[in-house]
Write a protein that holds these residues in place. Sequence first.
Motif, mmCIF file in Angstrom:
data_model
loop_
_atom_site.group_PDB
_atom_site.id
_atom_site.type_symbol
_atom_site.label_atom_id
_atom_site.label_comp_id
_atom_site.label_asym_id
_atom_site.label_seq_id
_atom_site.Cartn_x
_atom_site.Cartn_y
_atom_site.Cartn_z
ATOM 1 N N MET A 21 0.832 -1.205 0.000
ATOM 2 C CA MET A 21 0.000 0.000 0.000
ATOM 3 C C MET A 21 0.864 1.252 0.000
ATOM 4 O O MET A 21 0.503 2.261 -0.599
ATOM 5 N N GLU A 22 2.019 1.189 0.645
ATOM 6 C CA GLU A 22 2.929 2.328 0.709
ATOM 7 C C GLU A 22 3.434 2.695 -0.698
ATOM 8 O O GLU A 22 3.453 3.874 -1.075
ATOM 9 N N ILE A 23 3.806 1.697 -1.485
ATOM 10 C CA ILE A 23 4.271 1.952 -2.848
ATOM 11 C C ILE A 23 3.108 2.414 -3.723
ATOM 12 O O ILE A 23 3.255 3.326 -4.538
ATOM 13 N N ALA A 24 1.947 1.791 -3.558
ATOM 14 C CA ALA A 24 0.763 2.214 -4.323
ATOM 15 C C ALA A 24 0.473 3.687 -4.058
ATOM 16 O O ALA A 24 0.160 4.440 -4.988
ATOM 17 N N GLU A 25 0.578 4.125 -2.821
ATOM 18 C CA GLU A 25 0.347 5.537 -2.485
ATOM 19 C C GLU A 25 1.376 6.445 -3.145
ATOM 20 O O GLU A 25 1.031 7.539 -3.590
ATOM 21 N N CYS A 26 2.629 6.006 -3.242
ATOM 22 C CA CYS A 26 3.653 6.802 -3.937
ATOM 23 C C CYS A 26 3.265 6.993 -5.399
ATOM 24 O O CYS A 26 3.419 8.086 -5.954
ATOM 25 N N ILE A 27 2.780 5.922 -6.027
ATOM 26 C CA ILE A 27 2.373 5.983 -7.431
ATOM 27 C C ILE A 27 1.171 6.910 -7.591
ATOM 28 O O ILE A 27 1.135 7.761 -8.479
ATOM 29 N N ILE A 28 0.189 6.764 -6.720
ATOM 30 C CA ILE A 28 -1.013 7.603 -6.770
ATOM 31 C C ILE A 28 -0.660 9.062 -6.493
ATOM 32 O O ILE A 28 -1.154 9.969 -7.179
ATOM 33 N N ASP A 29 0.202 9.308 -5.534
ATOM 34 C CA ASP A 29 0.621 10.675 -5.215
ATOM 35 C C ASP A 29 1.310 11.325 -6.412
ATOM 36 O O ASP A 29 1.093 12.514 -6.689
ATOM 37 N N ALA A 30 2.138 10.555 -7.114
ATOM 38 C CA ALA A 30 2.793 11.094 -8.311
ATOM 39 C C ALA A 30 1.743 11.520 -9.332
ATOM 40 O O ALA A 30 1.817 12.602 -9.909
ATOM 41 N N HIS A 31 0.755 10.677 -9.547
ATOM 42 C CA HIS A 31 -0.332 10.989 -10.480
ATOM 43 C C HIS A 31 -1.058 12.270 -10.048
ATOM 44 O O HIS A 31 -1.320 13.149 -10.877
ATOM 45 N N LYS A 32 -1.329 12.387 -8.770
ATOM 46 C CA LYS A 32 -2.023 13.573 -8.252
ATOM 47 C C LYS A 32 -1.188 14.844 -8.404
ATOM 48 O O LYS A 32 -1.744 15.936 -8.515
ATOM 49 N N ARG A 33 0.148 14.711 -8.431
ATOM 50 C CA ARG A 33 1.041 15.863 -8.623
ATOM 51 C C ARG A 33 1.146 16.268 -10.087
ATOM 52 O O ARG A 33 1.841 17.227 -10.423
ATOM 53 N N GLY A 34 0.487 15.517 -10.965
ATOM 54 C CA GLY A 34 0.525 15.834 -12.383
ATOM 55 C C GLY A 34 1.583 15.079 -13.162
ATOM 56 O O GLY A 34 1.814 15.364 -14.341
ATOM 57 N N VAL A 35 2.222 14.121 -12.527
ATOM 58 C CA VAL A 35 3.202 13.276 -13.200
ATOM 59 C C VAL A 35 2.447 12.310 -14.122
ATOM 60 O O VAL A 35 1.412 11.777 -13.736
ATOM 61 N N LYS A 36 2.952 12.111 -15.339
ATOM 62 C CA LYS A 36 2.356 11.134 -16.256
ATOM 63 C C LYS A 36 2.784 9.748 -15.774
ATOM 64 O O LYS A 36 3.966 9.394 -15.829
ATOM 65 N N VAL A 37 1.815 8.968 -15.288
ATOM 66 C CA VAL A 37 2.112 7.662 -14.711
ATOM 67 C C VAL A 37 1.460 6.572 -15.558
ATOM 68 O O VAL A 37 0.282 6.665 -15.900
ATOM 69 N N ARG A 38 2.260 5.563 -15.895
ATOM 70 C CA ARG A 38 1.764 4.380 -16.596
ATOM 71 C C ARG A 38 2.271 3.149 -15.857
ATOM 72 O O ARG A 38 3.439 3.101 -15.459
ATOM 73 N N VAL A 39 1.375 2.171 -15.679
ATOM 74 C CA VAL A 39 1.729 0.951 -14.959
ATOM 75 C C VAL A 39 1.363 -0.258 -15.807
ATOM 76 O O VAL A 39 0.256 -0.325 -16.343
ATOM 77 N N ILE A 40 2.293 -1.199 -15.899
ATOM 78 C CA ILE A 40 2.036 -2.503 -16.502
ATOM 79 C C ILE A 40 2.172 -3.525 -15.389
ATOM 80 O O ILE A 40 3.150 -3.504 -14.638
ATOM 81 N N CYS A 41 1.188 -4.409 -15.281
ATOM 82 C CA CYS A 41 1.234 -5.450 -14.254
ATOM 83 C C CYS A 41 0.902 -6.801 -14.879
ATOM 84 O O CYS A 41 0.125 -6.880 -15.830
ATOM 85 N N ASP A 42 1.476 -7.854 -14.339
ATOM 86 C CA ASP A 42 1.170 -9.203 -14.783
ATOM 87 C C ASP A 42 -0.329 -9.461 -14.671
ATOM 88 O O ASP A 42 -0.963 -9.073 -13.691
ATOM 89 N N ASN A 43 -0.897 -10.101 -15.678
ATOM 90 C CA ASN A 43 -2.335 -10.371 -15.733
ATOM 91 C C ASN A 43 -2.821 -11.135 -14.493
ATOM 92 O O ASN A 43 -3.764 -10.705 -13.821
ATOM 93 N N GLU A 44 -2.188 -12.238 -14.192
ATOM 94 C CA GLU A 44 -2.620 -13.056 -13.052
ATOM 95 C C GLU A 44 -2.404 -12.339 -11.722
ATOM 96 O O GLU A 44 -3.254 -12.364 -10.844
ATOM 97 N N MET A 45 -1.271 -11.679 -11.579
ATOM 98 C CA MET A 45 -0.951 -11.015 -10.316
ATOM 99 C C MET A 45 -1.783 -9.756 -10.086
ATOM 100 O O MET A 45 -1.950 -9.318 -8.956
#
Length: 132
Positions: A21-45
């Motif tokens: 959750m801590e890393i997810a919040e870092c990613i979300i916070d970046a998005h909220k700051r206006g950073v262009k964020v793209r995430v690729i995740c394994d389908n099953e995971m």
Amino acid sequence: MDCLDSCRKSLDVCIHLLTSMEIAECIIDAHKRGVKVRVICDNEMSTNKGSQVRVIKESGVAVRIPLLNYHMHSKIAIIDGRKIMTGSVNWTVQGMYGNWDNLVVTSQRDLVHDAINDFNRIWNHPTTEMFC
């Protein structure tokens, strides 16, 4: 987390498993700051118990998953197109604080260039779809 928090323009993440959750919040916070964020995740995971991928997606971050018969096992973040963070560590609490894994942060141009090319190849691959 400091490395992820340092992004100002773009953050591309290609991750096998993300339950922290801590890393997810870092990613979300970046998005909220206006950073262009793209995430690729394994389908099953991406639908694994505790996965934070849906939380990230629901915050407005663009998330894609490769629809493959095998795992997308990368663990890499590209920060502002200038620095990468990569290694064997899964982005889980156990992975970050318990397991004996490795994590390398570098701005070596050829490695960053290769990571950007690999990320874009997966992001744009015909078998990769937006996460729903």
